[in-house]
Scaffold this active site. Structure first.
Site, PDB file in Angstrom:
ATOM      1  N   CYS A  79       0.836  -1.213   0.000  1.00 23.17           N
ATOM      2  CA  CYS A  79       0.000   0.000   0.000  1.00 23.17           C
ATOM      3  C   CYS A  79       0.867   1.258   0.000  1.00 23.17           C
ATOM      4  O   CYS A  79       1.412   1.659   1.038  1.00 23.17           O
ATOM      5  CB  CYS A  79      -0.946  -0.006   1.201  1.00 23.17           C
ATOM      6  SG  CYS A  79      -2.050   1.411   1.203  1.00 23.17           S
ATOM      7  N   CYS A 124      -0.586   4.124   2.153  1.00 22.30           N
ATOM      8  CA  CYS A 124      -0.421   3.922   3.599  1.00 22.30           C
ATOM      9  C   CYS A 124       1.029   4.129   4.035  1.00 22.30           C
ATOM     10  O   CYS A 124       1.288   4.706   5.086  1.00 22.30           O
ATOM     11  CB  CYS A 124      -0.807   2.497   4.012  1.00 22.30           C
ATOM     12  SG  CYS A 124      -2.261   1.854   3.208  1.00 22.30           S
ATOM     13  N   ASP A 125       1.968   3.614   3.255  1.00 21.58           N
ATOM     14  CA  ASP A 125       3.335   3.485   3.765  1.00 21.58           C
ATOM     15  C   ASP A 125       4.387   4.362   3.088  1.00 21.58           C
ATOM     16  O   ASP A 125       5.531   4.416   3.563  1.00 21.58           O
ATOM     17  CB  ASP A 125       3.773   2.005   3.659  1.00 21.58           C
ATOM     18  CG  ASP A 125       2.916   1.114   4.552  1.00 21.58           C
ATOM     19  OD1 ASP A 125       2.403   1.633   5.565  1.00 21.58           O
ATOM     20  OD2 ASP A 125       2.743  -0.070   4.236  1.00 21.58           O
TER      21      ASP A 125
END
Ligand code: NAP
Length: 306
Positions: free
Chosen positions: A130, A133-134
């Protein structure tokens, strides 16, 4: 007879449980013991609103569970094998049958993986699926993105905001992505493309997490090594919808089709929320939003029928 049965214990299912429990519909939430959801496998989550210092993925799930339980939602570990009937519906599970007036399906999707032991070993320690997200955790570092589709190109470009360099690793000599995306990624000054390469092993150690990868050239079979800190998999997702068979309409990739702007499936009284119907946004917060929508859709359906 249940009024509402929710299948899935991620942000979509649990938000649906909070809303339907508060509406007095006594929801039952079913979840499979063997499969962890995507948030359960995530570490720091910094983009879920309301947590300025971030929160661990599993903690969000535990908190949502407690919140739903507080309002009366019931939980059962039970793997759903099949749904049948015309409303009310029968859920056949590995621990018996359940009759329910409405069903909210929130079983999510899982990222496709390469199937390497080293990929599992460093999952969450440099290996992720992701970018949204990261990506933030890789400020000023080198990263690689695996894949050649629209997602891989989009994520490679997105990640240039953080990384010092992004290398796209693709197994062929032609991108699957649309021409517009392919052209953008090829022209980007911070993106390099490594063609005809597959990943043989993700390399790393306990202190630093991921440090690089061992690659194999698909044309010459020659091996090479590349160093980086972040390994972003972007080779597609698989919606967890196999157990539904053809009971509700799905697209060619298995995503449940919902009526635009709602969570209604092709079967009256069956609703779908989260990543099993969403191949575009795939975020915990959008799944939670769809969980809320499915609860309201279900509540309205029950009110109309009574
Ligand atoms: P995708 O189109 O299926 O692409 C997956 C990519 O991963 C392909 O390049 C494939 O290689 C590669 N791949 C698959 N398995 C692999 C393996 N085991 N090892 C190495 N590489 C592997 O998936 P996606 O990019 O996630 O896109 C899914 C759908 O969403 C598509 O229809 C896409 O167009 C759409 N989408 C659209 C947008 C947009 O319009 N902005 C953005 C994202 C996604 P091969 O090419 O060799 O098969």
């Amino acid at each position: 007879m249940q009024k509402v049965t929710i299948i899935g214990h991620g942000p979509a299912g649990l938000t649906a449980a909070i809303y339907t429990a508060r509406a007095g519909l006594d929801p039952l939430v079913l979840s499979s013991s063997s499969e962890l959801g995507q948030l359960d496998q995530t570490t720091d989550v910094e983009n879920f609103p309301g947590f300025p210092d971030g929160i661990m993925g599993p903690e969000i799930i535990v908190n949502m569970h407690k919140q739903a339980e507080k309002f009366g939602a019931k939980f059962k570990i039970s793997h759903v094998l099949e749904i049948s009937g015309n409303g009310p519906y029968t859920l056949k599970t590995d621990s018996g049958e359940i009759q329910s007036q409405t069903i909210i399906i929130a079983t999510g999707a899982k990222p496709k993986k390469l199937g390497l032991k080293s990929e599992e070993k460093y999952w969450g320690q440099g290996v992720t699926a992701c970018a949204v997200c990261d990506g933030f955790f890789y400020k000023g570092l080198d990263i690689v993105v695996i894949g050649g589709g629209d997602s891989a190109c989009e994520e490679a470009i997105y990640l240039t905001k953080f990384a010092s360099k992004v290398t796209l690793i693709h197994r062929r000599d032609k991108l699957r992505a649309s021409k517009v995306m392919a052209d953008k990624v090829k022209a980007h000054p911070k993106v390099d493309i490594l063609w005809n390469k597959t990943v043989k092993e993700v390399l790393g150690n306990e202190n630093d997490g991921v440090t690089g990868a061992l690659l194999t050239d698909t044309v010459t079979s020659k091996e090479s090594q590349i160093s980086f800190s972040g390994f972003f998999l972007s080779i597609g997702h698989i919606p967890n919808t196999g157990f539904l068979g053809n009971f509700v309409n799905k697209d060619e990739e298995g995503y449940v089709i919902v009526e635009s702007g709602t969570t209604k499936t092709s079967k009256e009284g069956i609703f779908s929320a989260g990543d099993l119907s969403d191949k575009v946004y795939r975020q915990a917060i959008t799944a939670a939003g769809q969980g809320c929508m499915s609860a309201l859709d279900s509540e309205r359906y029950i009110a109309e029928k009574s």
